[in-house]
Design an enzyme around this catalytic site. Sequence first.
Site, PDB file in Angstrom:
ATOM      1  N   TYR A 294      31.717  21.392  21.506  1.00  0.00           N
ATOM      2  CA  TYR A 294      32.857  20.642  20.788  1.00  0.00           C
ATOM      3  C   TYR A 294      32.981  21.529  19.204  1.00  0.00           C
ATOM      4  O   TYR A 294      33.778  21.998  18.663  1.00  0.00           O
ATOM      5  CB  TYR A 294      32.640  19.270  20.625  1.00  0.00           C
ATOM      6  CG  TYR A 294      33.669  18.550  19.531  1.00  0.00           C
ATOM      7  CD1 TYR A 294      35.056  18.280  19.897  1.00  0.00           C
ATOM      8  CD2 TYR A 294      33.313  18.109  18.110  1.00  0.00           C
ATOM      9  CE1 TYR A 294      35.869  17.626  18.944  1.00  0.00           C
ATOM     10  CE2 TYR A 294      34.169  17.580  17.310  1.00  0.00           C
ATOM     11  CZ  TYR A 294      35.409  17.081  17.780  1.00  0.00           C
ATOM     12  OH  TYR A 294      36.321  16.680  17.015  1.00  0.00           O
TER      13      TYR A 294
ATOM     14  N   ASN B 269      46.720  18.780  17.131  1.00  0.00           N
ATOM     15  CA  ASN B 269      45.745  17.418  16.709  1.00  0.00           C
ATOM     16  C   ASN B 269      45.070  17.123  18.020  1.00  0.00           C
ATOM     17  O   ASN B 269      43.951  16.634  17.558  1.00  0.00           O
ATOM     18  CB  ASN B 269      46.751  16.451  16.100  1.00  0.00           C
ATOM     19  CG  ASN B 269      45.992  15.281  15.945  1.00  0.00           C
ATOM     20  OD1 ASN B 269      45.148  15.144  15.237  1.00  0.00           O
ATOM     21  ND2 ASN B 269      46.045  14.159  16.624  1.00  0.00           N
TER      22      ASN B 269
END
Length: 260
Positions: A156, A91
């Site tokens: 990203y 995560n």
Amino acid sequence: MNLGLGHKVVAITGGSAGIGKAVAMAFAEEGCLVSVCGRNQERLAALSVEFRKNGYPLCTVTADVSEQKDLERFAEATVQQHGRIDIWINNAGAIEPAPFEMLTFEQWDKVVKTNLKAVYFGSAIAAKHMRISGGGVIINTSSFTSLVPTAGKALYSATKAAVNSLTQTLAIELASDKIRVVGVIPGYVHTEFTAANIAKNRDMLVSSIGLNRLSEPSDLIGAYLFLASDVVAGYISGISLPVTGAKLCTQNPLWSWQKK
Ligand code: NDP
């Protein structure tokens, strides 16, 4: 419905804040034994206090997922405290927003190591432990930028698209070990990660979301619990589930609100 998660051991990277923290608490409420890692020791200590107040055990490990030895230490501490790993959630994430030509080598390394390398090696470490106990579930936190990339966040977006690809491949490579691999694709979630951008651009951000609001970490919980459960999702592997409030489902996402 009983999701069958009671007593499962859940390890969450980046579990001390935001989405990871909400998910950690939700698994604890289901009766799971939870383990989280993060870089900031104080934040982990504060979470331990919160868990203890609710009567939930928690294993915390100060670790940076961009370091392989830290990932290994996190897994080993989890097994030492809780006995095994049933569910591993990759995560933790990093972002360095900048026009792509402005990004430095150092920034590139940080984002790739945190978002991609840690998912790759974290999954390998988790799989090693899951094989010993007969199977498990790996859940990767992706991002809507993996589906529709964001200008100014090229790297990203690319790392999160790569995470979706890993979810597909690892699901196949680990299938015969009884390990399912799945992903969650958040849209725009109100956390520390996004707080500054939300403060500046809330209206613009909401304008792409059919449900006409940003999400809170609590909106994501159901997807993680559902995907982790062999009872309801035992035949689901190799996919990433968007939880985006109908973000950019159409070119005019707010149509139904505007016609009122
Ligand atoms: P937050 O900043 O709220 O929380 C991030 C958590 O990860 C914290 O516990 C932080 O603790 C930890 N963390 C960050 N870097 C590392 C690291 N290198 N090693 C270990 N732990 C780390 O982020 P969110 O909850 O918003 O984001 C979680 C995930 O969701 C990320 O992968 C992000 O890309 C993804 N996502 C988020 C969206 C959003 O809108 N918020 C949208 C789409 C995807 P510490 O700082 O102490 O290390």
